[in-house]
Design a protein around this motif. Structure first.
Motif, PDB file in Angstrom:
ATOM      1  N   VAL A 301      46.717  52.334  55.202  1.00 14.72           N
ATOM      2  CA  VAL A 301      48.119  51.856  54.748  1.00 14.72           C
ATOM      3  C   VAL A 301      48.974  51.659  55.069  1.00 14.72           C
ATOM      4  N   LYS A 302      49.991  50.816  55.724  1.00 17.84           N
ATOM      5  CA  LYS A 302      51.077  51.192  56.549  1.00 17.84           C
ATOM      6  C   LYS A 302      52.339  51.417  55.241  1.00 17.84           C
ATOM      7  N   ASN A 303      53.173  52.112  56.099  1.00 18.15           N
ATOM      8  CA  ASN A 303      54.021  52.643  55.390  1.00 18.15           C
ATOM      9  C   ASN A 303      55.170  51.779  55.531  1.00 18.15           C
ATOM     10  N   GLU A 304      56.222  51.572  55.235  1.00 13.17           N
ATOM     11  CA  GLU A 304      57.959  51.049  54.796  1.00 13.17           C
ATOM     12  C   GLU A 304      58.661  50.418  56.613  1.00 13.17           C
ATOM     13  N   VAL A 305      57.880  51.374  56.411  1.00  9.21           N
ATOM     14  CA  VAL A 305      58.756  52.144  59.009  1.00  9.21           C
ATOM     15  C   VAL A 305      57.943  50.772  59.442  1.00  9.21           C
ATOM     16  N   GLU A 306      56.287  51.154  59.280  1.00  9.32           N
ATOM     17  CA  GLU A 306      55.421  50.811  60.233  1.00  9.32           C
ATOM     18  C   GLU A 306      55.724  49.166  60.142  1.00  9.32           C
ATOM     19  N   TYR A 439      44.412  37.459  44.968  1.00 10.42           N
ATOM     20  CA  TYR A 439      42.875  38.007  44.172  1.00 10.42           C
ATOM     21  C   TYR A 439      43.751  39.337  43.902  1.00 10.42           C
ATOM     22  N   PRO A 440      42.338  40.046  42.749  1.00  8.62           N
ATOM     23  CA  PRO A 440      42.884  41.170  41.531  1.00  8.62           C
ATOM     24  C   PRO A 440      42.402  42.587  42.340  1.00  8.62           C
ATOM     25  N   LYS A 441      43.215  43.165  41.951  1.00 14.67           N
ATOM     26  CA  LYS A 441      43.329  44.410  42.472  1.00 14.67           C
ATOM     27  C   LYS A 441      41.917  45.250  41.959  1.00 14.67           C
ATOM     28  N   GLY A 442      41.500  45.601  43.249  1.00 12.14           N
ATOM     29  CA  GLY A 442      39.974  46.108  43.367  1.00 12.14           C
ATOM     30  C   GLY A 442      39.466  44.929  44.127  1.00 12.14           C
ATOM     31  N   SER A 443      39.914  43.918  44.706  1.00  5.78           N
ATOM     32  CA  SER A 443      39.341  42.776  44.933  1.00  5.78           C
ATOM     33  C   SER A 443      38.577  43.843  46.765  1.00  5.78           C
ATOM     34  N   ASN A 485      33.572  41.193  55.905  1.00  2.00           N
ATOM     35  CA  ASN A 485      33.179  40.356  55.824  1.00  2.00           C
ATOM     36  C   ASN A 485      32.100  40.382  55.086  1.00  2.00           C
ATOM     37  N   PRO A 486      30.270  39.186  55.322  1.00  2.00           N
ATOM     38  CA  PRO A 486      29.380  39.955  54.622  1.00  2.00           C
ATOM     39  C   PRO A 486      29.067  40.751  53.938  1.00  2.00           C
ATOM     40  N   THR A 487      29.038  41.769  54.250  1.00  2.00           N
ATOM     41  CA  THR A 487      28.624  43.088  54.155  1.00  2.00           C
ATOM     42  C   THR A 487      29.553  43.939  52.694  1.00  2.00           C
ATOM     43  N   PRO A 488      29.027  44.027  51.773  1.00  2.00           N
ATOM     44  CA  PRO A 488      29.720  44.583  50.430  1.00  2.00           C
ATOM     45  C   PRO A 488      29.778  45.774  50.680  1.00  2.00           C
ATOM     46  N   THR A 489      30.934  45.901  51.565  1.00  5.97           N
ATOM     47  CA  THR A 489      32.132  47.365  51.648  1.00  5.97           C
ATOM     48  C   THR A 489      32.777  47.710  50.762  1.00  5.97           C
ATOM     49  N   ALA A 490      32.136  48.743  49.802  1.00  5.20           N
ATOM     50  CA  ALA A 490      32.850  49.032  48.593  1.00  5.20           C
ATOM     51  C   ALA A 490      34.367  49.825  49.055  1.00  5.20           C
ATOM     52  N   VAL A 491      35.481  49.553  50.282  1.00  5.22           N
ATOM     53  CA  VAL A 491      37.050  49.461  50.124  1.00  5.22           C
ATOM     54  C   VAL A 491      37.309  48.619  49.762  1.00  5.22           C
ATOM     55  N   ASP A 492      38.670  48.368  48.717  1.00  2.00           N
ATOM     56  CA  ASP A 492      39.720  48.390  47.690  1.00  2.00           C
ATOM     57  C   ASP A 492      39.988  47.720  49.040  1.00  2.00           C
ATOM     58  N   LEU A 493      40.880  46.112  49.096  1.00  2.33           N
ATOM     59  CA  LEU A 493      42.129  45.688  49.320  1.00  2.33           C
ATOM     60  C   LEU A 493      43.178  46.360  49.179  1.00  2.33           C
ATOM     61  N   GLU A 494      43.993  47.289  49.784  1.00  6.94           N
ATOM     62  CA  GLU A 494      45.018  47.635  49.396  1.00  6.94           C
ATOM     63  C   GLU A 494      46.695  47.320  49.560  1.00  6.94           C
ATOM     64  N   LEU A 495      47.944  47.606  48.925  1.00 13.17           N
ATOM     65  CA  LEU A 495      48.713  47.042  49.733  1.00 13.17           C
ATOM     66  C   LEU A 495      49.001  47.950  50.403  1.00 13.17           C
ATOM     67  N   GLY A 496      49.833  47.253  51.345  1.00 11.51           N
ATOM     68  CA  GLY A 496      50.343  47.990  53.112  1.00 11.51           C
ATOM     69  C   GLY A 496      49.349  48.087  53.861  1.00 11.51           C
ATOM     70  N   GLU A 531      46.791  42.923  37.038  1.00 12.53           N
ATOM     71  CA  GLU A 531      47.556  42.903  38.770  1.00 12.53           C
ATOM     72  C   GLU A 531      47.260  42.112  39.721  1.00 12.53           C
ATOM     73  N   PHE A 532      47.435  41.452  40.400  1.00 13.31           N
ATOM     74  CA  PHE A 532      47.321  40.922  41.096  1.00 13.31           C
ATOM     75  C   PHE A 532      47.938  40.260  42.966  1.00 13.31           C
ATOM     76  N   TYR A 533      47.027  40.580  44.024  1.00  9.27           N
ATOM     77  CA  TYR A 533      47.475  40.471  45.279  1.00  9.27           C
ATOM     78  C   TYR A 533      47.593  39.002  45.812  1.00  9.27           C
ATOM     79  N   THR A 534      48.220  39.447  46.413  1.00  6.12           N
ATOM     80  CA  THR A 534      48.060  38.832  48.266  1.00  6.12           C
ATOM     81  C   THR A 534      48.308  38.227  49.508  1.00  6.12           C
ATOM     82  N   PHE A 535      48.476  38.070  50.146  1.00  6.73           N
ATOM     83  CA  PHE A 535      48.586  38.147  51.711  1.00  6.73           C
ATOM     84  C   PHE A 535      50.170  37.520  52.281  1.00  6.73           C
ATOM     85  N   GLU A 536      51.084  38.221  52.675  1.00  3.43           N
ATOM     86  CA  GLU A 536      51.887  37.936  53.589  1.00  3.43           C
ATOM     87  C   GLU A 536      51.431  37.984  54.883  1.00  3.43           C
ATOM     88  N   HIS A 537      52.130  36.421  55.877  1.00  6.77           N
ATOM     89  CA  HIS A 537      51.691  36.345  57.076  1.00  6.77           C
ATOM     90  C   HIS A 537      52.654  37.183  58.052  1.00  6.77           C
TER      91      HIS A 537
END
Length: 591
Positions: A301-306, A439-443, A485-496, A531-537
């Motif tokens: 999870v990158k901070n604002e400076v990073e 995508y919803p938070k927790g995806s 990837n297709p593996t059901p890795t149980a790690v959320d996509l988090e902000l940052g 709560e829904f997230y998306t990506f910034e390119h």
């Protein structure tokens, strides 16, 4: 010694000690993906240079187990070595364990070097093989006796980064880590993974090619922080900064003695990021808590400076790539350009940018059929000349003091077939859909992976690698814990979190296509449904529209592509020469 002679020498040692099978993984004592020259054991034994694989040697068989990225490369590099390719069905899965279980007789011994095997893999070998009567010997190194002039451990300088670069002090990171240790009810914590070490101590170096890391270990408790590193790499000033932050400096080779003398009731160890040799040094009375390093989650999870540094880095990288592709278009067919010279030219343009340190991985420059090899690396033997015809794939990245980049682009050099254009467009659709998903938070990453694949699935096409991976901040280009990837890795996509989105399509002997942008998980919308997230390119670079079949694109995909190119022009424009900007604007015209 030839590779066949090395294989025979390994087997001779095995026979002398009654060992029926010997396992050589691609790893070092830090269980790194990319290793220092001293630990390029698979390359030494077999000639295979890929970054993922395992050698398994028995009396009558010698196999390299690797995944689809390396099938063609493996077949080519193993010719005449005595080793044969064994194709993994699932990437990184130790499928050779079942193979050994089926072939070895009861009482046979399976051996490996515990310094090169993770705790989790060693435990898996024991739990699957010992119940069927096989024995495990984890203290065998059959390479050292036959490896003449084996490279020494690297001794390049290391240095500390300031809070203005990384956005957080060492003291703050230690405080966060110690709070996590309390939650795990662990007195001590062992860190062996080099990127975790670099992140925690705000330390960078060049001990591993393309990865700005330093060989070392750390032992952390509530009142002590011990860093085991070759202190000659650090300046006196940096050593003093570490001491003032409460860090005790010890030599690199003292880690085993320190582990064996831990005065604690419990220790937290990441079983996938620590070697079995250190695990075995722990006193028997110490309770071991096995879980992912807390720093692995913090680092992702990158901070604002990073994030702000990374945005600026993407502009630098985009400028370099704009200049490269303009140069390529203007010189193709007029001067000799090969896959190897292309890699040199891309580096040359990146090196002009402020803060450039080096490549973030070996450049993949694949012309025509070579583009179908996802991890292809040109050699003097395989190097081919580019012609004004067909598709050219370039997957490359840079390490800058302000961030890490990773980008893949495919360009038309002329005379494309209908099949090439359709394939290119489908991959582009997949990249756009995955990287613009809401995508919803927790995806999880596997959900984005499926979204990216659907445009290809609709045409009964697919690719054999993951859709994406995490990316470090001036750190490793492949970074966990999240993965797409297709593996059901149980790690959320988090902000940052920064991830790559890179679907592909490969036709052996013809062409390969992969289009990759790096994206940042950001807040999107919050309503009664959650709560829904998306990506910034983050990546800012032209996507070639010449191969696109516009009729295959949907309206939202066309809209995104045109808007993205407008953004690329606006961001790169102030840093380009007049002729470069004119070229970019022409290429980025709306379709």
């Amino acid at each position: 010694m030839t590779y066949k002679e090395r294989l025979a020498a390994i087997r001779s040692q095995m026979k002398g000690e009654g060992v029926s099978a010997y396992i050589i993984p691609s790893a070092d004592p830090h269980i790194s993906e990319y290793v220092p020259d001293r630990y390029k054991c698979i390359e030494f034994a077999s000639g295979f240079t890929g970054s993922a694989g395992t050698l398994v040697i028995t009396e009558d068989a010698a196999h390299l187990w690797t995944d689809a990225r390396y099938f063609v490369q493996g077949n080519e590099q193993l010719q005449g070595t005595g080793f044969e390719l064994a194709k993994l069905r699932v990437q990184n899965a130790p499928e050779y364990i079942d193979w050994l279980a089926e072939r070895l007789p009861e009482g046979a011994t399976v051996a490996f070097d515990a310094k090169l095997i993770s705790v989790s893999l060693a435990q898996l070998l024991e739990t699957q093989l010992t119940p069927i009567g096989l024995k495990i010997n984890s203290d065998r190194d059959y390479l050292e006796p036959i490896w003449q002039d084996r490279p020494e451990l690297p001794a390049a300088p290391a240095y500390l980064l300031g809070e203005d670069v990384v956005g957080e002090t060492l003291e703050s990171k230690l405080e966060r880590l110690r709070k996590a240790l309390k939650k795990h009810r662990a007195d001590y914590h062992l860190i062996s993974s080099l990127d975790d070490l670099a992140w925690l101590f705000n330390m960078r170096g060049s001990d591993v090619k393309c990865n700005p890391v330093v060989l070392g270990f750390a032992l952390i408790s509530q009142d002590k922080a011990m860093l085991f590193v070759d202190t000659t790499k650090l300046s006196e000033e940096d050593q003093e900064k570490l001491r003032k932050a409460g860090v005790e400096l010890e030599t690199y080779d003292m880690i085993e003695r320190a582990i064996a003398a831990i005065p604690a009731d419990s220790i937290l160890i990441d079983p996938r990021r620590n070697c079995y040799a250190l695990y075995k040094q722990l006193p028997k009375e110490v309770r071991v808590v096995q879980d992912t390093n807390p720093t692995t989650f913090f680092k992702a999870v990158k901070n604002e400076v990073e994030v702000e540094h990374t945005r600026k880095t993407m502009v630098k990288d985009g400028v370099a790539l704009t200049r490269f592709f303009k140069w390529l278009e203007e010189n193709i067919g007029k001067t000799k350009i090969t896959e190897l010279s292309v890699a040199d030219k891309v580096r040359e343009f990146r090196a002009e940018q402020e803060g450039f340190v080096g490549e973030s991985f070996d450049t993949i420059a694949g012309y025509k059929a070579h583009g179908a090899l996802p991890h292809y690396k040109a050699t003097p033997e395989s190097d081919v000349e580019l012609q004004p015809d067909g598709l050219f794939l370039l997957d490359s990245g840079g390490q800058y003091t302000s961030g890490t980049t990773d980008i893949t682009r495919v360009v038309s050099l002329g005379n494309l077939t209908e099949e090439e254009s359709i394939d290119y467009t489908l991959v582009l659709k997949g990249m756009i859909d995955g990287a613009t998903a809401r995508y919803p938070k927790g995806s999880k990453g596997y959900q984005i992976d499926a979204i990216s694949r659907k445009p290809l699935w609709d045409y009964a096409r697919n690719y054999g690698h993951g859709t994406g991976h995490g990316v470090g901040f001036f750190l490793n280009v492949h970074e966990g814990p999240h993965v797409l990837n297709p593996t059901p890795t149980a790690v959320d996509l988090e902000l940052g979190m920064i991830s790559s989105v890179e679907p592909g399509l490969y036709r052996n002997g013809k062409h390969g296509i992969r289009i990759e942008n790096l994206v940042l998980t950001v807040q999107d919308e919050q309503n009664e449904f959650g709560e829904f997230y998306t990506f910034e390119h983050l990546t800012m670079a032209l996507i070639d529209t010449a191969p696109v079949k516009k009729e295959l694109l949907e309206a939202h995909q066309i809209k995104w592509l045109n808007e993205y190119h407008q953004q690329v022009v606006e961001n790169l424009g102030p840093h380009l020469q007049e002729d470069e900007l004119a070229w970019l604007k022409e290429k980025a015209k709306a379709i």
